[in-house]
Design a protein around this motif. Structure first.
Motif, short mmCIF file in Angstrom:
data_model
loop_
_atom_site.label_atom_id
_atom_site.label_comp_id
_atom_site.label_asym_id
_atom_site.label_seq_id
_atom_site.Cartn_x
_atom_site.Cartn_y
_atom_site.Cartn_z
N THR A 4 0.57 -0.96 -0.29
CA THR A 4 -0.02 0.38 0.15
C THR A 4 0.71 1.06 0.17
OG1 THR A 4 0.24 0.46 2.87
CG2 THR A 4 -1.82 -0.77 1.13
N ALA A 5 2.33 1.16 0.05
CA ALA A 5 3.33 2.02 0.38
C ALA A 5 3.24 3.20 -1.18
CB ALA A 5 4.21 1.65 0.81
N LEU A 6 3.00 2.01 -2.10
CA LEU A 6 3.38 2.46 -3.51
C LEU A 6 2.28 3.32 -3.93
CD1 LEU A 6 5.31 2.97 -5.86
CD2 LEU A 6 4.08 0.64 -6.93
N THR A 9 2.90 7.10 -1.81
CA THR A 9 4.03 7.45 -2.63
C THR A 9 4.18 8.20 -3.80
OG1 THR A 9 5.22 5.62 -1.34
CG2 THR A 9 6.32 7.88 -3.07
N LEU A 10 3.53 7.57 -4.66
CA LEU A 10 2.68 8.35 -6.04
C LEU A 10 1.70 9.48 -5.96
CD1 LEU A 10 2.15 5.02 -8.45
CD2 LEU A 10 4.33 7.20 -8.76
N ALA A 11 0.71 9.05 -4.90
CA ALA A 11 0.01 10.60 -4.37
C ALA A 11 0.42 11.78 -4.30
CB ALA A 11 -1.52 9.84 -3.95
N ALA A 12 1.54 11.33 -3.35
CA ALA A 12 2.40 12.29 -2.80
C ALA A 12 3.28 12.81 -3.93
CB ALA A 12 3.45 11.67 -1.88
N LEU A 13 3.72 11.95 -4.74
CA LEU A 13 4.33 12.76 -5.84
C LEU A 13 3.66 13.64 -6.73
CD1 LEU A 13 7.17 9.63 -6.33
CD2 LEU A 13 7.33 11.97 -4.72
N LEU A 14 2.14 13.51 -7.35
CA LEU A 14 1.68 13.65 -8.38
C LEU A 14 2.07 15.50 -8.22
CD1 LEU A 14 -1.09 11.76 -9.52
CD2 LEU A 14 0.93 12.30 -10.60
N PRO A 15 1.07 16.47 -7.08
CA PRO A 15 1.48 17.77 -7.18
C PRO A 15 2.83 17.85 -7.79
CG PRO A 15 0.51 16.45 -4.84
CD PRO A 15 0.87 15.26 -5.60
#
Length: 96
Positions: A4-6, A9-15
């Motif tokens: 569930t970390a990936l 992490t991707l959601a945090a990098l989208l902005p």
């Protein structure tokens, strides 16, 4: 790695990939870091990262051939960026 970390992490990098570093400013915080940089180094080159990790972690593992492969990758990258730099400088001198 937690499965569930990936996505988190991707959601945090989208902005960051959308520009503005999450601050909503619309500009990039570093001169050469744009959405394409995250796309190329984060997504397009992911198979290359996995390949290099597999050379060292996978079975059977041959360290000398793994270092040879890393040397080829570093050499190819250096030649690519060096030749692009020389071509850019030649264009700058000839046309500007």
């Amino acid at each position: 790695m937690n499965p569930t970390a990936l996505p988190a992490t991707l959601a945090a990098l989208l902005p960051l990939a959308a520009g503005g570093g999450g601050g909503g400013g619309g500009g990039h915080s570093l001169p050469f870091v744009g959405p394409g940089t995250y796309l190329i180094f984060g997504i397009v080159l992911a198979p290359v990262y996995l390949m290099v990790v597999a050379w060292y972690v996978g079975e059977p593992s041959d360290r000398s051939k793994a270092w040879l492969g890393v040397g080829y990758l570093v050499g190819l990258t250096t030649v690519l960026w060096g030749s692009l730099f020389v071509a850019t400088m030649a264009i700058d001198v000839l046309f500007f």
